[in-house]
Design an enzyme around this catalytic site. Structure first.
Site, PDB file in Angstrom:
ATOM      1  N   GLU A 161       9.390   0.933  -2.253  1.00 54.38           N
ATOM      2  CA  GLU A 161       8.830   2.008  -3.102  1.00 54.38           C
ATOM      3  C   GLU A 161       7.275   1.884  -3.551  1.00 54.38           C
ATOM      4  O   GLU A 161       6.487   2.934  -3.681  1.00 54.38           O
ATOM      5  CB  GLU A 161       9.457   1.742  -4.441  1.00 54.38           C
ATOM      6  CG  GLU A 161      10.838   2.027  -4.325  1.00 54.38           C
ATOM      7  CD  GLU A 161      11.780   1.616  -5.741  1.00 54.38           C
ATOM      8  OE1 GLU A 161      11.335   0.765  -6.315  1.00 54.38           O
ATOM      9  OE2 GLU A 161      12.767   2.358  -6.026  1.00 54.38           O
ATOM     10  N   THR A 190      15.097  -6.320   1.677  1.00 56.26           N
ATOM     11  CA  THR A 190      14.721  -7.301   2.756  1.00 56.26           C
ATOM     12  C   THR A 190      14.761  -8.507   1.906  1.00 56.26           C
ATOM     13  O   THR A 190      15.125  -9.633   2.387  1.00 56.26           O
ATOM     14  CB  THR A 190      13.561  -7.034   3.119  1.00 56.26           C
ATOM     15  OG1 THR A 190      13.314  -5.628   4.019  1.00 56.26           O
ATOM     16  CG2 THR A 190      12.876  -8.129   4.272  1.00 56.26           C
TER      17      THR A 190
END
Lengths: 163, 350, 281
Positions: free
Chosen positions: B292, B91
């Site tokens: 993550e 993003t």
């Protein structure tokens, strides 16, 4: 390979197809009949992504020889999707963001359909139990259980806040 | 008592992006004749919702409805360059690239609309609903679709833009060791409660409570999906998953899904979380990466909770029931040996 | 290599003729949950496959408390047609929903370890297996059926057609211990059928899955309990004997070391549960 022409009833339509001995129904549905929602997953019955209904019962279509499905009513995700929109379970999966990569989604929805057909008002534990053979790697399952709960409520006319 | 409860905490400072030999993601935007805009990327959506987030960003930057954005991430052979969807950079990097490309395309769109409306481009403003208006003259407007048609068929122009999100390579200062390897940093603290059965070694994760500081959210539903899914994944890594079970024989490698341990839907703990939006300086709209980081801190938080429950620090994952039982046995054996002068951390055992 | 033929006989005679003709070059499937994964993976290439799901062997018959289950009765069929809690428990814990819709009572007998979580319950009930070939029909005990690792007492031209269960006397308990919910495979599965007279164990059958190359009876543990009251000491000695006597498989889910510990733990728990059942009666 001694292919054989068999007649299968898929989503209410009877079709003829050449199948090989022990060719799984999954392969025929997806690769030969174009029902692309029936995913090719582990081919060992371990992931549930190829789940379809045979005479209304959820089965993993990778473990059913296509010839053994002759004479049954086969339903895939395409068969429960209305021409003009989505089935309530599909709507609920969308509204609750019950998918990320989407690979498990068709199988999940078929299992959920079968569950709600038998048990219109399942508890969370019953939902978790029903979908335990459908592996999801992304969502952490909670959104899926939420969606099936919401689908049950909307199908029972209790409305859904969509949250 | 065979069941013991414990609480564990982990906190994380998570980098967005990596210090590669320069870390670029490029984006291209062009209009179709229907007034739709195609955003071409090589960044892959693997379920995290990158295409949705990029469509939102492109729509906002172009000033057009999100329904008019088509995100095409088809092919890394033919698409614009992207280093990849990893390091929680999607993003952030692709978002910057899309804004950059949208700025260029929007300038062209305004020039085209200006010519049709006989106004200066700087006097125009898109309303986000598919129309472009002349400021101060509400009756003078053109639809984005008509502007696109005019560009293609009358003015002979392409409405397009090129963009890049780029972090140059940072070399290490040989004197100080200083470097600037990432683009921004997100943070989280995760607290878990576990119940350990000291007879079977089984660990049940009861709750996961977390606070994530992730900059501006582009799409809260996607963030929710990452956090819930990540908590489950973190638990799976902490307690279940391995392709290399520690038994001596190669035959014991899992050969099928059925032999690969994963928590099922009924093993999902209660997950509660809060998001703090503290904008980054570098991300689009102040975005930081969440991907993550959603899966990593639950792992040490669970291992620490196990230590709190049974007083033994486990140093390998997954913490299978066997790992717990063996650790308890080792602990018991060593505590039965004559005492040695040792500064033991925790001091949970008498 | 390819599979030459898929047969789907509709009568037992037809099926037994095919068995007699092709013997070991004919693989038998009923639900497909064991054979199909191996074929899909390319691990096995049977020359011919016979699917026996159309032989009308999905019946349940009861008379005088004795039950006979057809070999192709699915595990879902068990749940639909049988009220007995012990058998329902075992069927319920064998695979996930779709696998229970496909997997059969007969097929479960042939499951490689540590699968076979329905068979282990049958073993605790001292089930008998009906075996047929073209000119002969015989009954053998399930204990005899398991001849050794990957080996059964069934000849190449024979078919398992039914399972017969004696009336269930006394108390039963079934525990399947897994890492996560089904369809996760067993670490150990414990099935016990125990009869008491005035609190003293008269007969007990302890069957375990995850303790050997197939579901196994733990005779030594049984001998320890028979003639004793279910008290802590006897329970501990029996559980210890079972753990020591077991030869657990080692796989990606659990080591033999861990399975042995869990045999002891879960058998001890199962026996305690039976003791508590007696006390609350």
């Amino acid at each position: 390979m001694s292919g054989k022409i068999v007649e299968l009833t898929v989503n209410g339509r009877t079709v003829e197809e050449i199948v090989d001995p022990m060719e799984p129904l999954q392969s025929v549905l997806r690769n030969k009949l174009g029902n692309m929602a029936t995913k090719t997953g582990c081919k060992q019955g371990g992931c549930g992504s190829c789940t379809v209904l045979v005479d209304g019962e959820p089965i993993v279509s990778c473990l059913l020889p296509a010839e053994a499905a002759v004479g049954t009513e086969i339903t895939t995700l395409e068969g429960i999707t209305p021409d003009d929109g989505l089935a309530p379970v599909q709507e609920a999966f969308r509204d609750h963001f019950a998918m990320q990569c989407g690979y498990c989604t068709p199988g999940m929805i078929m299992t959920a359909e079968a569950l709600l057909e038998r048990n219109p008002d399942p508890s969370r534990a019953e939902i978790e139990d029903a979908i335990s053979g459908n592996v999801c790697r992304c969502t952490g399952y909670d959104p899926i259980v939420d969606a099936i709960e919401a689908a049950s409520e909307s199908m029972n006319g209790q409305g859904d806040d969509g949250a | 008592m065979s069941k013991r409860r414990g609480t564990g905490l982990a906190t994380v400072n998570y980098p967005t992006g990596m210090n590669l030999g320069g870390d670029p993601t490029q984006a291209l935007i062009h209009s179709t004749t229907t007034g739709n805009f195609v955003v071409t990327l090589s960044s892959t959506d693997l379920g995290q919702g990158l295409k949705t987030a990029m469509a939102q960003i492109a729509a906002d930057a172009m000033g057009v409805p999100v329904d008019n954005i088509i995100v095409d991430t088809g092919d890394t052979d033919t698409g614009p360059h992207c280093m990849g969807t990893f390091a929680s950079r999607g993003t952030h990097r692709a978002g910057n690239a899309v804004i950059d490309a949208a700025d260029e395309a929007r300038d062209v769109l305004m020039e085209v609309a200006a010519e049709e409306l006989e106004a200066a481009p700087s006097d125009l403003e898109p309303d986000g609903d598919g129309n472009i208006h002349v400021l101060g003259a509400p009756d003078r407007s053109i639809s984005v679709m008509d502007a696109a048609m005019a560009a293609h068929f009358e003015q002979g122009r392409t409405i397009s833009g090129r963009g890049i999100g780029f972090k140059p390579k940072s070399d290490v200062d040989p004197e100080t060791g200083e470097m600037d390897p990432d683009s921004t940093e997100a943070h989280a603290t995760v607290v878990t409660e576990v119940e350990v059965d000291t007879e079977t070694g089984e660990v049940d994760v009861l709750t996961v409570k977390a606070v994530y500081e992730i900059g501006q959210m582009v799409n809260p539903a996607l963030v929710d999906g990452q956090i819930i899914g990540g908590a489950w994944m973190g638990m799976a890594h902490a307690l279940y998953e391995t392709t290399d079970p520690y038994y001596p024989d190669i035959d014991h490698k899992p050969g099928s899904f059925g032999e690969y341990s994963l928590p099922g839907p009924s093993e999902v703990p209660d997950i509660e979380y809060e998001v703090l939006e503290i904008p980054s300086q570098t991300g689009p709209y102040g975005v930081k990466g969440i991907g993550e980081m959603s899966a990593t801190p639950p792992i040490p938080a669970i291992v620490n909770a196990i230590k709190d429950a049974i007083g033994v620090q486990i140093t390998e994952i997954p913490v299978t029931p066997e790992v717990v039982l063996r650790a308890l046995e080792d602990e018991k054996e060593s505590s039965e040996e004559p005492p040695v002068a040792e500064n033991r951390d925790g001091g949970d055992e008498p | 290599m390819t599979i030459e033929a898929y047969y789907r006989p509709e009568t037992l005679e037809e099926a037994l003729d095919l068995s007699a003709e092709y013997r070991s070059s004919l693989d038998i499937i009923s639900g497909g949950t064991i054979a199909m994964p191996a074929i899909n993976e390319g691990k096995t290439f049977p020359a011919r496959v016979m699917d026996i799901r159309d032989l009308d062997l999905d019946f349940v018959e009861s008379s005088n408390g004795e039950r006979t289950l057809g070999a192709t009765l699915t595990l879902t069929g068990v749940l639909e047609k049988i009220d007995e809690p012990f058998l329902r428990d075992a069927a319920r814990h064998t695979g996930g929903w779709s696998i229970r819709n496909m997997g059969t009572v007969g097929g479960n007998l042939f499951s490689p370890p540590p699968l076979g979580d329905f068979a282990v319950a049958l073993l605790a009930l001292d089930a008998e297996i009906e075996v047929q070939q073209r000119d002969e029909q015989r009954w053998i005990s399930l204990s005899e059926f398991y001849a050794g690792p990957k080996s059964t007492a069934i000849e190449a031209d024979e078919l398992v057609t039914a399972v017969r269960l004696p009336p269930i006397d006394g108390d039963t308990t079934y525990t399947k211990y897994t890492r996560s919910q089904e369809p996760a495979r067993a670490i150990v599965t414990v099935a016990v059928n125990l009869e008491r007279q005035d609190g003293v164990v008269e007969t007990v059958r302890i069957a375990l899955n995850g303790a050997g190359p197939h579901p196994v009876r733990m005779h030594e543990a049984e001998d320890i309990l028979e003639g004793e009251r279910l008290e802590r000491d006897a329970i501990e000695r029996a559980a210890e004997a079972a753990a020591e006597g077991a030869d657990p498989p080692e796989d990606a889910i659990a080591s033999a070391w861990y399975r042995r510990k869990m045999i002891r733990h879960h058998l001890s728990n199962a026996l305690c549960e039976l003791r508590n059942q007696e006390e609350t009666k």
